[in-house]
Motif scaffolding. Sequence first.
Motif, PDB file in Angstrom:
ATOM      1  N   ILE A  30       6.438  34.835  -6.877  1.00  0.00           N
ATOM      2  CA  ILE A  30       7.368  35.211  -7.944  1.00  0.00           C
ATOM      3  C   ILE A  30       8.717  34.592  -7.601  1.00  0.00           C
ATOM      4  O   ILE A  30       9.273  34.839  -6.537  1.00  0.00           O
ATOM      5  CB  ILE A  30       7.532  36.745  -8.050  1.00  0.00           C
ATOM      6  N   PHE A  32      12.203  34.790  -8.888  1.00  0.00           N
ATOM      7  CA  PHE A  32      13.123  35.478  -9.782  1.00  0.00           C
ATOM      8  C   PHE A  32      14.301  34.589 -10.175  1.00  0.00           C
ATOM      9  O   PHE A  32      14.852  34.741 -11.256  1.00  0.00           O
ATOM     10  CB  PHE A  32      13.620  36.783  -9.152  1.00  0.00           C
ATOM     11  N   ASP A  35      12.744  32.309 -12.757  1.00  0.00           N
ATOM     12  CA  ASP A  35      11.926  33.068 -13.719  1.00  0.00           C
ATOM     13  C   ASP A  35      10.520  32.516 -13.868  1.00  0.00           C
ATOM     14  O   ASP A  35      10.038  32.276 -14.982  1.00  0.00           O
ATOM     15  CB  ASP A  35      12.607  33.122 -15.099  1.00  0.00           C
ATOM     16  N   THR A  36       9.825  32.336 -12.743  1.00  0.00           N
ATOM     17  CA  THR A  36       8.440  31.858 -12.799  1.00  0.00           C
ATOM     18  C   THR A  36       7.528  32.734 -11.957  1.00  0.00           C
ATOM     19  O   THR A  36       7.968  33.403 -11.017  1.00  0.00           O
ATOM     20  CB  THR A  36       8.305  30.394 -12.325  1.00  0.00           C
ATOM     21  N   ILE A  37       6.256  32.685 -12.308  1.00  0.00           N
ATOM     22  CA  ILE A  37       5.203  33.362 -11.571  1.00  0.00           C
ATOM     23  C   ILE A  37       4.063  32.355 -11.424  1.00  0.00           C
ATOM     24  O   ILE A  37       3.674  31.722 -12.408  1.00  0.00           O
ATOM     25  CB  ILE A  37       4.752  34.653 -12.292  1.00  0.00           C
ATOM     26  N   GLN A  65       6.225  30.987 -17.111  1.00  0.00           N
ATOM     27  CA  GLN A  65       7.584  31.493 -17.247  1.00  0.00           C
ATOM     28  C   GLN A  65       7.484  33.016 -17.205  1.00  0.00           C
ATOM     29  O   GLN A  65       6.570  33.592 -17.784  1.00  0.00           O
ATOM     30  CB  GLN A  65       8.170  31.036 -18.591  1.00  0.00           C
ATOM     31  N   LEU A  66       8.381  33.672 -16.493  1.00  0.00           N
ATOM     32  CA  LEU A  66       8.368  35.133 -16.463  1.00  0.00           C
ATOM     33  C   LEU A  66       8.849  35.666 -17.808  1.00  0.00           C
ATOM     34  O   LEU A  66       9.935  35.313 -18.269  1.00  0.00           O
ATOM     35  CB  LEU A  66       9.280  35.666 -15.363  1.00  0.00           C
ATOM     36  N   PRO A  68      10.509  38.365 -20.086  1.00  0.00           N
ATOM     37  CA  PRO A  68      11.569  39.305 -19.694  1.00  0.00           C
ATOM     38  C   PRO A  68      11.095  40.708 -19.312  1.00  0.00           C
ATOM     39  O   PRO A  68      11.535  41.245 -18.294  1.00  0.00           O
ATOM     40  CB  PRO A  68      12.490  39.331 -20.915  1.00  0.00           C
ATOM     41  N   ASN A  71       9.418  40.488 -15.996  1.00  0.00           N
ATOM     42  CA  ASN A  71      10.441  40.276 -14.974  1.00  0.00           C
ATOM     43  C   ASN A  71      11.077  41.616 -14.588  1.00  0.00           C
ATOM     44  O   ASN A  71      11.185  41.935 -13.398  1.00  0.00           O
ATOM     45  CB  ASN A  71      11.500  39.295 -15.483  1.00  0.00           C
ATOM     46  N   LEU A  74       8.620  43.721 -12.576  1.00  0.00           N
ATOM     47  CA  LEU A  74       8.452  43.208 -11.218  1.00  0.00           C
ATOM     48  C   LEU A  74       9.697  43.447 -10.370  1.00  0.00           C
ATOM     49  O   LEU A  74       9.583  43.754  -9.173  1.00  0.00           O
ATOM     50  CB  LEU A  74       8.095  41.724 -11.247  1.00  0.00           C
ATOM     51  N   GLN A  75      10.875  43.325 -10.965  1.00  0.00           N
ATOM     52  CA  GLN A  75      12.120  43.598 -10.229  1.00  0.00           C
ATOM     53  C   GLN A  75      12.133  45.058  -9.759  1.00  0.00           C
ATOM     54  O   GLN A  75      12.495  45.347  -8.614  1.00  0.00           O
ATOM     55  CB  GLN A  75      13.349  43.334 -11.120  1.00  0.00           C
TER      56      GLN A  75
END
Length: 178
Positions: A30, A32, A35-37, A65-66, A68, A71, A74-75
Amino acid sequence: MKYTGTSVVVLAIYYGLRRSEVLGLKWSTIDFENDTITISHTVVKNRTIVASDCTKSEASRRTFQLIPEVNAMLQEMKATAPPNSEYIHVWQDGKAFRPDYVTRGFQRVLKRNNIPRMRLHDLRHSTASILFERGMPLEDMKNWLGHTDIETTSNIYLHYSKNRKELVASQLHGMLTI
């Protein structure tokens, strides 16, 4: 930590991930900042649990692309993750979820919420159908799902809805005058 299946289901439905891909997600995959996984590692169970730095096929190795909301989820998970946990889906002691536990947990969540029984893998089919309903080109869907060939996507994963049939019928209305 009690398993609710939320993050497994969210990742599976948004990205059309296989169970092995969801469970193979590591914090190192990940990004951050960008913004990719990245899907590059899997965890499977046959007779034993096998973690591997390979995917089902080369096409299955992909970077997304993560989204939103993913994201944000995951955050939040990262902020409460056990220290030094390598995998995303772990217990409080940092031990990774077992694939069979996730499968049984998914079934419990469905039953508790009066949702008809389905396989976790069926969420991949749902992802394909949702993308199709939203007008995603078949080639893009194939790449999103990590399929090697487009026939797998179209012949196995797409499920044609009643609404789609009504749309086609409405497009044909008035085409010929009899």
